[in-house]
Motif scaffolding. Structure first.
Motif, PDB file in Angstrom:
ATOM      1  N   ILE A  83       0.833  -1.212   0.000  1.00  0.00           N
ATOM      2  CA  ILE A  83       0.000   0.000   0.000  1.00  0.00           C
ATOM      3  C   ILE A  83       0.863   1.254   0.000  1.00  0.00           C
ATOM      4  O   ILE A  83       0.583   2.205  -0.735  1.00  0.00           O
ATOM      5  CB  ILE A  83      -0.985  -0.024   1.191  1.00  0.00           C
ATOM      6  N   ARG A 140      -2.216   3.226  -9.895  1.00  0.00           N
ATOM      7  CA  ARG A 140      -2.649   2.834  -8.544  1.00  0.00           C
ATOM      8  C   ARG A 140      -3.831   1.877  -8.615  1.00  0.00           C
ATOM      9  O   ARG A 140      -3.882   0.881  -7.890  1.00  0.00           O
ATOM     10  CB  ARG A 140      -3.019   4.079  -7.731  1.00  0.00           C
ATOM     11  N   PHE A 192      -3.854  -1.915  -7.132  1.00  0.00           N
ATOM     12  CA  PHE A 192      -4.819  -2.347  -6.118  1.00  0.00           C
ATOM     13  C   PHE A 192      -5.700  -3.478  -6.636  1.00  0.00           C
ATOM     14  O   PHE A 192      -6.091  -4.360  -5.875  1.00  0.00           O
ATOM     15  CB  PHE A 192      -5.681  -1.177  -5.645  1.00  0.00           C
TER      16      PHE A 192
END
Length: 196
Positions: free
Chosen positions: A105, A117, A121
């Protein structure tokens, strides 16, 4: 999987070197060895207990909490020892996953593009979902008080944690496939149009 995701996101240029065949074999062997050791410990402790409350187990399969209900002798120390060993193994795995994901993270939040990002994720979310589902249902099944729950609730919980995670695992991981996503959208649209 957590270490694989960590290596892919935090050390992408070293992925081929770090996640080689030997590393995968070592991680699989470690997982199998810890599982065999844990089950051998449980089996050995169960063989040392005497049973006198019948031979009917109110469960689909022979589980340790159900066997403790049939024990004649006071099994508090045995039960506590098994819980401590199992929780220790679970927490060590959980700690490793948490440390890996904290590093993931922090690395992902440093990625400048929003698309980058999102992609990073989206590779981690299926693994976290499966691990959370299995850990939460298993923890509830094994850490609830033995004699305070009904046998019906025990059966429902046993089905929930033994069937749901393995069934959801391929579904969660396949939802990243574009063709499956498109098929699911078509199926949902068809289902909604037939319902209206």
């Amino acid at each position: 999987m957590a270490y694989d995701r960590y290596t892919a996101i935090c050390q992408p240029l070293h992925y081929e070197r770090v996640m080689n065949r030997g590393a995968c074999v070592q991680m699989a062997a470690g997982a199998w060895a810890s599982g065999v050791l844990n089950s051998a410990l449980h089996t050995g402790k169960m063989l040392a207990i005497s049973f006198c409350r019948g031979n009917k187990v109110d469960q689909f399969f022979c589980e340790i909490p159900q066997l403790f209900k049939l024990a004649c002798s006071d099994s508090y120390l045995t039960e506590t020892g098994l819980i401590v060993c199992s929780v220790g193994l679970l927490l060590s795995c959980f700690f490793f996953i948490i440390v890996s994901y904290v590093q993931i993270i922090t690395t992902v939040l440093r990625i400048p593009s929003k698309q980058g990002r999102h992609k990073a994720f989206s590779t981690c979310l299926p693994h976290l979902t499966v691990v959370s589902l299995f850990t939460c249902t298993g923890t509830f099944a094994y850490l609830k008080p033995l004699f305070s729950t009904s046998s019906r609730l025990d059966l429902i919980v046993a089905v929930f944690y033994s069937v749901l995670p393995p069934v959801m695992n391929p579904i969660i991981y396949s939802m990243r496939n574009k063709e499956i996503k498109a098929s699911m959208r078509k199926l949902t649209r068809w289902w909604l149009s037939t319902k209206n």
